[in-house]
Design an enzyme around this catalytic site. Structure first.
Site, short mmCIF file in Angstrom:
data_model
loop_
_atom_site.label_atom_id
_atom_site.label_comp_id
_atom_site.label_asym_id
_atom_site.label_seq_id
_atom_site.Cartn_x
_atom_site.Cartn_y
_atom_site.Cartn_z
N SER A 95 43.19 55.67 35.35
CA SER A 95 42.76 55.82 33.95
C SER A 95 42.18 57.23 33.82
CB SER A 95 41.67 54.81 33.60
OG SER A 95 42.13 53.51 33.80
N LYS A 170 44.79 53.21 26.75
CA LYS A 170 43.69 52.75 27.62
C LYS A 170 42.34 53.19 27.02
CE LYS A 170 41.47 51.42 31.37
NZ LYS A 170 41.35 50.07 31.89
N LYS A 238 32.77 57.16 32.59
CA LYS A 238 33.92 58.05 32.85
C LYS A 238 34.96 57.91 31.73
CE LYS A 238 37.29 56.65 35.20
NZ LYS A 238 38.65 56.13 34.98
P1 NAD Z 1 38.02 53.13 43.68
O1 NAD Z 1 36.95 54.18 43.67
O2 NAD Z 1 37.74 51.81 44.29
O3 NAD Z 1 39.33 53.72 44.42
C1 NAD Z 1 39.73 55.05 44.39
C2 NAD Z 1 40.33 55.37 45.74
O4 NAD Z 1 40.85 56.70 45.71
C3 NAD Z 1 39.29 55.33 46.88
O5 NAD Z 1 39.74 54.46 47.90
C4 NAD Z 1 39.23 56.78 47.35
O6 NAD Z 1 39.00 56.90 48.75
C5 NAD Z 1 40.61 57.28 46.97
N1 NAD Z 1 40.67 58.73 46.85
C6 NAD Z 1 39.85 59.54 46.13
N2 NAD Z 1 40.25 60.82 46.26
C7 NAD Z 1 41.35 60.81 47.08
C8 NAD Z 1 42.20 61.82 47.62
N3 NAD Z 1 41.99 63.09 47.34
N4 NAD Z 1 43.23 61.44 48.42
C9 NAD Z 1 43.44 60.14 48.72
N5 NAD Z 1 42.64 59.13 48.26
C10 NAD Z 1 41.62 59.47 47.46
O7 NAD Z 1 38.48 52.99 42.16
P2 NAD Z 1 39.29 51.77 41.49
O8 NAD Z 1 38.32 50.78 40.96
O9 NAD Z 1 40.39 51.34 42.40
O10 NAD Z 1 39.88 52.51 40.21
C11 NAD Z 1 41.02 53.37 40.26
C12 NAD Z 1 41.41 53.70 38.82
O11 NAD Z 1 41.73 52.48 38.13
C13 NAD Z 1 40.28 54.37 38.01
O12 NAD Z 1 40.84 55.33 37.18
C14 NAD Z 1 39.68 53.21 37.22
O13 NAD Z 1 39.07 53.62 36.00
C15 NAD Z 1 40.93 52.38 36.95
N6 NAD Z 1 40.65 50.96 36.69
C16 NAD Z 1 39.73 50.28 37.42
C17 NAD Z 1 39.47 48.94 37.12
C18 NAD Z 1 38.42 48.15 37.90
O14 NAD Z 1 38.04 47.07 37.44
N7 NAD Z 1 37.98 48.63 39.06
C19 NAD Z 1 40.17 48.30 36.09
C20 NAD Z 1 41.15 48.99 35.38
C21 NAD Z 1 41.38 50.34 35.69
#
Ligand code: NAD
Length: 298
Positions: A95, A170, A238
């Site tokens: 997102s 979104k 965010k």
């Molecule tokens: P998260 O922080 O759990 O996961 C992000 C992952 O990216 C982490 O494992 C991190 O180590 C990895 N990462 C960061 N930088 C990196 C890099 N340079 N190279 C490789 N890996 C890297 O976040 P999430 O909850 O999985 O969310 C991911 C996206 O989905 C976000 O944009 C969030 O807004 C969106 N989202 C989340 C939810 C929710 O409920 N958690 C729901 C809908 C959408």
């Protein structure tokens, strides 16, 4: 088809497993967190560097926190895009700001790489059971080609328009959710302060026009004082910061978003960034000197 997925966090990890479960066995994965890579490798994927993913995959997908992460992974020095071949495809499921989606797509187009922005709604439970809702931006033919891949992770996959339209949708979703939670918190605080049990207010109105999915999910949490995250305040900050940035770029004033974002900032400043976004109720409780559904504060 060789697929790469970068970002195996709360969402990306179960999404990777669902791609594998659906029979796409040629999946290369990477994350900064080694334990997450090991977990997905144990389910059948292959751990790889971002360079290997760029060099060998037909389609590269990302599930990263925000625009700067996607830009740096794809377009930074030694970014994945520098290794990708013309004719390959990038699908960003993070997102992020739709303005950033369009910028990334432009850079990739110059290298002959096509892109879809495909953020999701539904959170971890729906990521696990493969019933996320995808909001997609990009060309119709590319959408048609990759819809089956997205359907391995989601039960609803809707194209909303050209590149950036997924993330614009979104942002619209995130405005509506935040403002609904704020209205609910304000209303239940009023009820409690005026001496009416908020449980009965919820019971009486949930089937009427004011009823909503947000109300059904968040009113019980507010009444029980449960702020365990489903969706964290810091992630919602965010998203709303991206709303404000995008809104100012396109010239659409968003006074409600600005207001609710400041309440979220207040919660973050109180050390509540990891609480569920329904903790907006705690701001109202603090203003009115009550606890919703519980004893009054002296
Ligand atoms: P998260 O922080 O759990 O996961 C992000 C992952 O990216 C982490 O494992 C991190 O180590 C990895 N990462 C960061 N930088 C990196 C890099 N340079 N190279 C490789 N890996 C890297 O976040 P999430 O909850 O999985 O969310 C991911 C996206 O989905 C976000 O944009 C969030 O807004 C969106 N989202 C989340 C939810 C929710 O409920 N958690 C729901 C809908 C959408």
């Amino acid at each position: 088809m060789k697929i790469g997925l970068i970002g195996l966090g709360i969402m990306g990890c179960p999404m990777a497993k669902n791609i594998l479960k659906a029979g796409y066995r040629d999946l290369l994965v990477s994350d900064l967190n080694r334990a997450k890579v090991d977990e997905v490798v144990a389910a059948g994927a292959v751990g790889a560097s971002n360079e290997e993913i760029g060099r060998s995959c037909d389609v590269v997908m990302t599930m990263l926190p925000n625009s700067p992460h996607v830009k740096s992974v794809m377009l930074g020095e030694n970014g994945v895009a520098s290794y990708m071949r013309p004719g390959t495809v990038f699908i960003d499921m993070s997102s992020i700001n739709p303005v950033a989606s369009r910028e990334i797509a432009e850079h990739l187009a110059a290298k002959g790489i096509r892109m879809l922005d495909a953020p999701v709604s539904g959170g971890e439970p729906k990521a696990v059971d493969g019933t996320l809702s995808f909001m997609v931006g990009g060309d119709q033919d590319l959408f048609d080609e990759y819809k089956p891949l997205l359907e391995t992770m989601g039960s609803s996959v809707v194209r909303c328009g050209g590149i950036g339209a997924g993330n614009t949708t979104k942002l619209a979703n995130q405005i509506i959710v935040a403002c609904n939670i704020q209205a609910l918190a304000e209303a239940l605080t009023l009820a409690q302060k005026a001496g009416v049990d908020p449980r009965l207010v919820f019971e009486a109105i949930k089937g009427g026009l004011a009823g909503s999915t947000v109300m059904n999910a968040k009113a019980p949490m507010m009444i029980d004082g449960n702020d365990k995250p489903g969706f964290m305040i810091d992630l919602h900050i965010k998203d709303l910061s991206n709303v404000l940035d995008c809104a100012h770029t396109v010239g659409a004033p968003v006074p409600m978003t600005a207001g609710v974002n400041e309440i979220l900032q207040w919660l973050h400043a109180q050390g509540g960034g990891k609480k569920d976004h329904s903790a907006i109720a705690q701001y109202y409780e603090s203003l009115a000197g009550i606890r919703i559904g519980r004893e009054d504060i002296e």
